[in-house]
Motif scaffolding. Structure first.
Motif, PDB file in Angstrom:
ATOM      1  N   ARG A  10       0.839  -1.206   0.000  1.00 12.14           N
ATOM      2  CA  ARG A  10       0.000   0.000   0.000  1.00 12.14           C
ATOM      3  C   ARG A  10       0.867   1.247   0.000  1.00 12.14           C
ATOM      4  O   ARG A  10       1.770   1.393   0.799  1.00 12.14           O
ATOM      5  CB  ARG A  10      -0.910   0.034   1.247  1.00 12.14           C
ATOM      6  CG  ARG A  10      -1.892   1.219   1.209  1.00 12.14           C
ATOM      7  CD  ARG A  10      -2.098   1.871   2.564  1.00 12.14           C
ATOM      8  NE  ARG A  10      -0.870   2.247   3.214  1.00 12.14           N
ATOM      9  CZ  ARG A  10      -0.190   3.361   2.964  1.00 12.14           C
ATOM     10  NH1 ARG A  10      -0.597   4.229   2.064  1.00 12.14           N
ATOM     11  NH2 ARG A  10       0.952   3.625   3.608  1.00 12.14           N
ATOM     12  N   HIS A  11       0.621   2.120  -0.940  1.00 13.24           N
ATOM     13  CA  HIS A  11       1.317   3.404  -1.006  1.00 13.24           C
ATOM     14  C   HIS A  11       0.299   4.465  -1.381  1.00 13.24           C
ATOM     15  O   HIS A  11      -0.720   4.159  -2.003  1.00 13.24           O
ATOM     16  CB  HIS A  11       2.407   3.386  -2.087  1.00 13.24           C
ATOM     17  CG  HIS A  11       3.432   2.313  -1.874  1.00 13.24           C
ATOM     18  ND1 HIS A  11       4.377   2.361  -0.874  1.00 13.24           N
ATOM     19  CD2 HIS A  11       3.657   1.145  -2.536  1.00 13.24           C
ATOM     20  CE1 HIS A  11       5.133   1.280  -0.921  1.00 13.24           C
ATOM     21  NE2 HIS A  11       4.716   0.521  -1.918  1.00 13.24           N
ATOM     22  N   CYS A 137      -5.174   7.814  -2.598  1.00  7.98           N
ATOM     23  CA  CYS A 137      -4.419   8.730  -1.740  1.00  7.98           C
ATOM     24  C   CYS A 137      -5.402   9.493  -0.862  1.00  7.98           C
ATOM     25  O   CYS A 137      -6.373  10.067  -1.361  1.00  7.98           O
ATOM     26  CB  CYS A 137      -3.588   9.706  -2.570  1.00  7.98           C
ATOM     27  SG  CYS A 137      -2.534  10.772  -1.551  1.00  7.98           S
ATOM     28  N   ILE A 139      -6.328  12.620   1.487  1.00  6.32           N
ATOM     29  CA  ILE A 139      -5.950  14.046   1.439  1.00  6.32           C
ATOM     30  C   ILE A 139      -6.683  14.797   2.550  1.00  6.32           C
ATOM     31  O   ILE A 139      -7.908  14.677   2.676  1.00  6.32           O
ATOM     32  CB  ILE A 139      -6.360  14.669   0.077  1.00  6.32           C
ATOM     33  CG1 ILE A 139      -5.715  13.915  -1.079  1.00  6.32           C
ATOM     34  CG2 ILE A 139      -6.012  16.147   0.024  1.00  6.32           C
ATOM     35  CD1 ILE A 139      -6.291  14.287  -2.437  1.00  6.32           C
ATOM     36  N   LYS A 180      10.118   4.248   5.612  1.00  9.02           N
ATOM     37  CA  LYS A 180       9.394   4.018   6.867  1.00  9.02           C
ATOM     38  C   LYS A 180      10.385   3.696   7.975  1.00  9.02           C
ATOM     39  O   LYS A 180      11.324   2.919   7.762  1.00  9.02           O
ATOM     40  CB  LYS A 180       8.413   2.842   6.711  1.00  9.02           C
ATOM     41  CG  LYS A 180       7.380   3.035   5.630  1.00  9.02           C
ATOM     42  CD  LYS A 180       6.431   4.167   5.948  1.00  9.02           C
ATOM     43  CE  LYS A 180       5.454   4.397   4.814  1.00  9.02           C
ATOM     44  NZ  LYS A 180       4.456   5.422   5.095  1.00  9.02           N
TER      45      LYS A 180
END
Ligand SMILES: Cc1cc2nc3c(=O)[nH]c(=O)nc-3n(C[C@H](O)[C@H](O)[C@H](O)COP(=O)(O)O)c2cc1C
Length: 189
Positions: A10-11, A137, A139, A180
């Motif tokens: 997951r990004h 993403c 926000i 990370k």
């Protein structure tokens, strides 16, 4: 994908392809969000899914934030500033933008509980998107436009938008992902 593959891949992705996003895919990621833990099982979240014409309207509202991003030039630096301007102008062409709303709490503990609960639901959604082969993403850099967003997303008067999530099929992925720190625990005997 097993659990660890999902978590590790997951990004936050900020570029989306033109591939249409099926309603069923959105329903599945929302289902994952609906299963999240919450204080007293209060499920304080509401997700406002903008696609089609409403996505265009929401995008136009979010694009208004670019008038304020110059204030952050010294924090962002020139390169990230340009990328941020582009991102908030176009949201990477995301076919869906999902607003996340809560009813603001009166006291501090309830406010923490509401926000943390909703954060767990957002993470469930983001992980489910990864498992579905989607990109997303979260926000929150929206403070100048929240009222307009609430109007564009037809949020009821008692609720506030705290985040939006851009979702779609992945476009170009960045070459590297944010590092990370895995040393996050202090162990006590
Ligand atoms: C609470 C929260 C707020 C965020 N707000 C923004 C935002 O306003 N704009 C944005 O582009 N990314 C935003 N992100 C994404 C972060 O920038 C991203 O999670 C972080 O850089 C780590 O990258 P990764 O998600 O790929 O691991 C947010 C993430 C979280 C959890």
């Amino acid at each position: 994908m097993d659990f660890w593959q999902v978590v590790e891949s997951r990004h936050s992705v900020r570029d989306f392809s033109n591939e249409p996003l099926a309603r069923e895919s959105i329903e599945r990621v929302l289902h994952a969000a609906s299963l999240a833990p919450s204080v007293r099982n209060s499920q304080p979240w509401r997700f406002h899914v903008a696609t089609g014409v409403s996505r265009v309207r929401v995008g136009a509202v979010i694009a208004q934030t670019t008038a304020h991003i110059a204030e952050y030039m010294s924090v962002l630096g020139p390169e990230l500033y340009e990328l941020t301007l582009k991102w908030f102008s176009e949201l990477g062409g995301a076919p869906a933008v999902i607003g996340v709303s809560i009813v603001p709490a009166e006291d501090e503990l309830e406010s923490i509980n509401t926000l943390l609960s909703t954060g767990t639901a957002i993470e469930n959604l983001l992980l489910a998107a990864t498992a579905e082969g989607l990109a997303a993403c979260n926000i929150t850099f929206l403070k100048w436009v929240t009222a307009d967003l609430e109007s564009a997303l037809q949020v009821s008067a008692d609720r506030r938008i705290i985040a939006v999530i851009a979702v779609g099929h992945p476009g170009e992925l960045p070459g590297t992902f944010p590092p990370k720190n895995v040393d996050i625990a202090d162990w006590l005997d």
